[in-house]
Design an enzyme around this catalytic site. Structure first.
Site, PDB file in Angstrom:
ATOM      1  N   CYS A 126       0.817  -1.224   0.000  1.00  0.00           N
ATOM      2  CA  CYS A 126       0.000   0.000   0.000  1.00  0.00           C
ATOM      3  C   CYS A 126       0.852   1.276   0.000  1.00  0.00           C
ATOM      4  CB  CYS A 126      -0.960   0.008   1.180  1.00  0.00           C
ATOM      5  SG  CYS A 126      -1.997  -1.459   1.233  1.00  0.00           S
ATOM      6  N   HIS A 259      -2.940   7.211   2.542  1.00  0.00           N
ATOM      7  CA  HIS A 259      -3.457   5.927   2.073  1.00  0.00           C
ATOM      8  C   HIS A 259      -4.878   5.760   2.610  1.00  0.00           C
ATOM      9  CE1 HIS A 259      -3.994   1.849   1.061  1.00  0.00           C
ATOM     10  NE2 HIS A 259      -3.780   1.357   2.280  1.00  0.00           N
ATOM     11  N   ASN A 289     -10.221   0.102   0.272  1.00  0.00           N
ATOM     12  CA  ASN A 289      -8.761   0.156   0.270  1.00  0.00           C
ATOM     13  C   ASN A 289      -8.263  -0.455  -1.047  1.00  0.00           C
ATOM     14  OD1 ASN A 289      -6.028  -0.292   0.644  1.00  0.00           O
ATOM     15  ND2 ASN A 289      -6.239  -1.090   2.729  1.00  0.00           N
TER      16      ASN A 289
HETATM   17  O1  UT7 Z   1      -3.750  -1.253   3.600  1.00  0.00           O
HETATM   18  C1  UT7 Z   1      -2.763  -1.360   4.580  1.00  0.00           C
HETATM   19  C2  UT7 Z   1      -3.180  -0.695   5.794  1.00  0.00           C
HETATM   20  N1  UT7 Z   1      -4.307  -1.381   6.361  1.00  0.00           N
HETATM   21  C3  UT7 Z   1      -4.926  -0.812   7.370  1.00  0.00           C
HETATM   22  O2  UT7 Z   1      -4.583   0.288   7.726  1.00  0.00           O
HETATM   23  C4  UT7 Z   1      -5.985  -1.579   8.103  1.00  0.00           C
HETATM   24  C5  UT7 Z   1      -5.830  -1.319   9.582  1.00  0.00           C
HETATM   25  N2  UT7 Z   1      -6.798  -1.966  10.417  1.00  0.00           N
HETATM   26  C6  UT7 Z   1      -8.087  -1.596  10.451  1.00  0.00           C
HETATM   27  O3  UT7 Z   1      -8.521  -0.762   9.685  1.00  0.00           O
HETATM   28  C7  UT7 Z   1      -8.983  -2.201  11.501  1.00  0.00           C
HETATM   29  O4  UT7 Z   1      -8.186  -2.893  12.444  1.00  0.00           O
HETATM   30  C8  UT7 Z   1     -10.067  -3.148  10.936  1.00  0.00           C
HETATM   31  C9  UT7 Z   1     -11.085  -2.342  10.167  1.00  0.00           C
HETATM   32  C10 UT7 Z   1      -9.418  -4.168  10.021  1.00  0.00           C
HETATM   33  C11 UT7 Z   1     -10.763  -3.863  12.084  1.00  0.00           C
HETATM   34  O5  UT7 Z   1     -11.341  -2.931  12.964  1.00  0.00           O
HETATM   35  P1  UT7 Z   1     -11.145  -3.074  14.530  1.00  0.00           P
HETATM   36  O6  UT7 Z   1     -11.905  -2.005  15.145  1.00  0.00           O
HETATM   37  O7  UT7 Z   1      -9.666  -3.146  14.782  1.00  0.00           O
HETATM   38  O8  UT7 Z   1     -11.876  -4.435  14.824  1.00  0.00           O
HETATM   39  P2  UT7 Z   1     -11.315  -5.777  15.441  1.00  0.00           P
HETATM   40  O9  UT7 Z   1     -10.450  -6.475  14.430  1.00  0.00           O
HETATM   41  O10 UT7 Z   1     -10.716  -5.485  16.772  1.00  0.00           O
HETATM   42  O11 UT7 Z   1     -12.655  -6.584  15.614  1.00  0.00           O
HETATM   43  C12 UT7 Z   1     -13.708  -6.138  16.494  1.00  0.00           C
HETATM   44  C13 UT7 Z   1     -14.881  -7.067  16.367  1.00  0.00           C
HETATM   45  C14 UT7 Z   1     -14.524  -8.535  16.462  1.00  0.00           C
HETATM   46  O12 UT7 Z   1     -15.552  -9.200  17.161  1.00  0.00           O
HETATM   47  P3  UT7 Z   1     -15.371  -9.602  18.707  1.00  0.00           P
HETATM   48  O13 UT7 Z   1     -14.155 -10.471  18.749  1.00  0.00           O
HETATM   49  O14 UT7 Z   1     -15.186  -8.302  19.430  1.00  0.00           O
HETATM   50  O15 UT7 Z   1     -16.648 -10.301  19.006  1.00  0.00           O
HETATM   51  C15 UT7 Z   1     -14.532  -8.993  15.039  1.00  0.00           C
HETATM   52  O16 UT7 Z   1     -14.816 -10.361  14.901  1.00  0.00           O
HETATM   53  O17 UT7 Z   1     -15.491  -6.885  15.080  1.00  0.00           O
HETATM   54  C16 UT7 Z   1     -15.659  -8.167  14.464  1.00  0.00           C
HETATM   55  N3  UT7 Z   1     -15.566  -8.013  13.027  1.00  0.00           N
HETATM   56  C17 UT7 Z   1     -16.628  -7.835  12.218  1.00  0.00           C
HETATM   57  N4  UT7 Z   1     -17.944  -7.763  12.479  1.00  0.00           N
HETATM   58  C18 UT7 Z   1     -18.771  -7.576  11.425  1.00  0.00           C
HETATM   59  C19 UT7 Z   1     -14.444  -7.999  12.267  1.00  0.00           C
HETATM   60  N5  UT7 Z   1     -14.767  -7.829  10.973  1.00  0.00           N
HETATM   61  C20 UT7 Z   1     -16.117  -7.720  10.909  1.00  0.00           C
HETATM   62  C21 UT7 Z   1     -17.036  -7.540   9.865  1.00  0.00           C
HETATM   63  N6  UT7 Z   1     -18.346  -7.463  10.170  1.00  0.00           N
HETATM   64  N7  UT7 Z   1     -16.642  -7.410   8.582  1.00  0.00           N
END
Ligand code: UT7
Length: 332
Positions: A126, A259, A289
């Site tokens: 990225c 980005h 993204n």
């Molecule tokens: O391109 C290179 C750079 N990439 C990035 O910058 C991406 C960086 N990371 C992010 O943007 C975020 O970490 C994400 C958007 C990928 C995830 O967001 P988050 O707030 O960090 O969520 P999390 O991974 O901590 O997950 C929170 C909850 C989890 O459920 P529990 O364990 O709390 O019950 C996940 O299972 O959200 C759940 N979850 C979803 N729920 C519904 C994860 N993905 C989804 C989904 N729909 N698509």
């Protein structure tokens, strides 16, 4: 340009291309529910800011998206493909293992031949476009090129695991391009690039081609929270480093184009730089993204909507797999 004074590089045209198939979050929900994967528009919007993304049709190659974006950038610059003397394509989803998508693009542009210009791909995931712009700037300043075509192009839909809701809703396909030309005036003011290979495993496609087969997992894996945490830190440090290198301050910035991965990361970067929210260019809502394509896509949208204008000071920032990150500061 003046041939005796200092030599800089300057963007003279921008272009972009999105494949026509647009999927809203609700389209993703319907597609995933059929596979037993649960997600929702509310979760995607709240956690990422993404509302839609574009997916390329079967049979469309990364070089096809790159070609459309390149033609638009050349037209905006008032240049013909024959004027181009360097092509760099930043991509993690090339047409083939080799040769480069840049070489294929050169042929599709109709400028391949016995004295064809150098053409190569640059792999920094990225951060790829920001890396490519910095490399092209250095080549132009050193006299190695005078009219470069720099492209970020991706078809991430082909490497997504549609059973993994933590990644498959985040990414989209597209391409953005700029024409970067030698100039007596800057142009690109400074760049700041980094990588930290200790973090290879937090964002990767670990598979490879070996013995006539795909060996290992060919789909994208990401530890989202780990990437998020690192991204917030390095985007701030790169922004400050590139401003210091150019002898500028946050107050000089007209636009920030980071980005486009997550609106929360982008807003946090803008806030730390004390930028007014309207100076942050946002396309993640409509594009998702698009990895190396995200920054040039956002730049082109900002230019064509009349926001980024000639003379404006713009900061471009990339961050992603590697772990890689970087910033380029420029007067547009
Ligand atoms: O391109 C290179 C750079 N990439 C990035 O910058 C991406 C960086 N990371 C992010 O943007 C975020 O970490 C994400 C958007 C990928 C995830 O967001 P988050 O707030 O960090 O969520 P999390 O991974 O901590 O997950 C929170 C909850 C989890 O459920 P529990 O364990 O709390 O019950 C996940 O299972 O959200 C759940 N979850 C979803 N729920 C519904 C994860 N993905 C989804 C989904 N729909 N698509």
């Amino acid at each position: 340009m003046n041939t005796t004074g200092p030599r800089y590089s300057r963007i003279t045209g921008t272009g972009s291309h999105l494949p026509p198939r647009r999927l809203t979050n609700d389209d993703m929900v319907s597609m995933l529910v059929a596979r037993g994967v649960e997600t929702s528009d509310a979760w995607i919007v709240e956690r990422t800011g993404i509302r839609a993304r574009h997916f390329a049709a079967d049979g469309v190659a990364c070089s096809d998206l790159a070609l459309a974006a390149s033609r638009a950038a050349l037209q905006a610059a008032g240049r013909h493909a024959e004027d181009v003397d360097l092509i760099i394509v930043a991509t993690s989803t090339p047409d083939m293992v080799f040769p480069s998508t840049a070489a294929i693009l050169q042929h599709k542009l109709g400028i391949a031949g016995p004295s064809g210009c150098p053409a190569f791909d640059l792999q920094a995931v990225c951060s790829g476009f920001v890396y490519a712009l910095a490399v092209a700037d250095a080549m132009i300043r050193a006299g190695g090129a005078s009219c470069a075509l720099i492209v970020g192009a991706e078809i991430f839909s082909r490497i997504l695991d549609f059973d993994d809701r933590t990644t498959c809703v985040l990414f989209g396909d597209g391409a953005g391009a700029v024409v970067l030309e030698a100039s007596g005036e800057p142009g690109i003011l400074a760049s700041d690039l980094h990588a930290d290979g200790r973090h290879v495993g937090i964002l990767c496609v670990p598979g490879t081609v070996a013995g006539g087969r795909v060996s290992g997992d060919p789909l994208l894996k990401m530890d989202g929270p780990a990437v998020f945490k690192l991204a917030v830190g390095v985007l701030d440090s790169a922004a400050r480093a590139v401003l210091a290198k150019a002898g500028r301050t946050e107050a000089d910035l007209d636009w920030l184009i980071p980005h486009q991965a997550n609106i929360r990361i982008m807003q946090s970067t803008a806030k730390k730089l004390k930028l007014a929210p309207e100076k942050l260019i946002v396309t993640v809502d409509e594009h998702g993204n698009t990895s190396a394509a995200s920054v040039p896509l956002a730049l082109d949208v900002a230019v064509r909507s009349g926001r980024v204008q000639r003379g404006d000071t713009v900061m471009l920032e990339g961050v992603g797999g590697g772990f890689t990150w970087g910033a380029v500061l420029l007067d547009f």
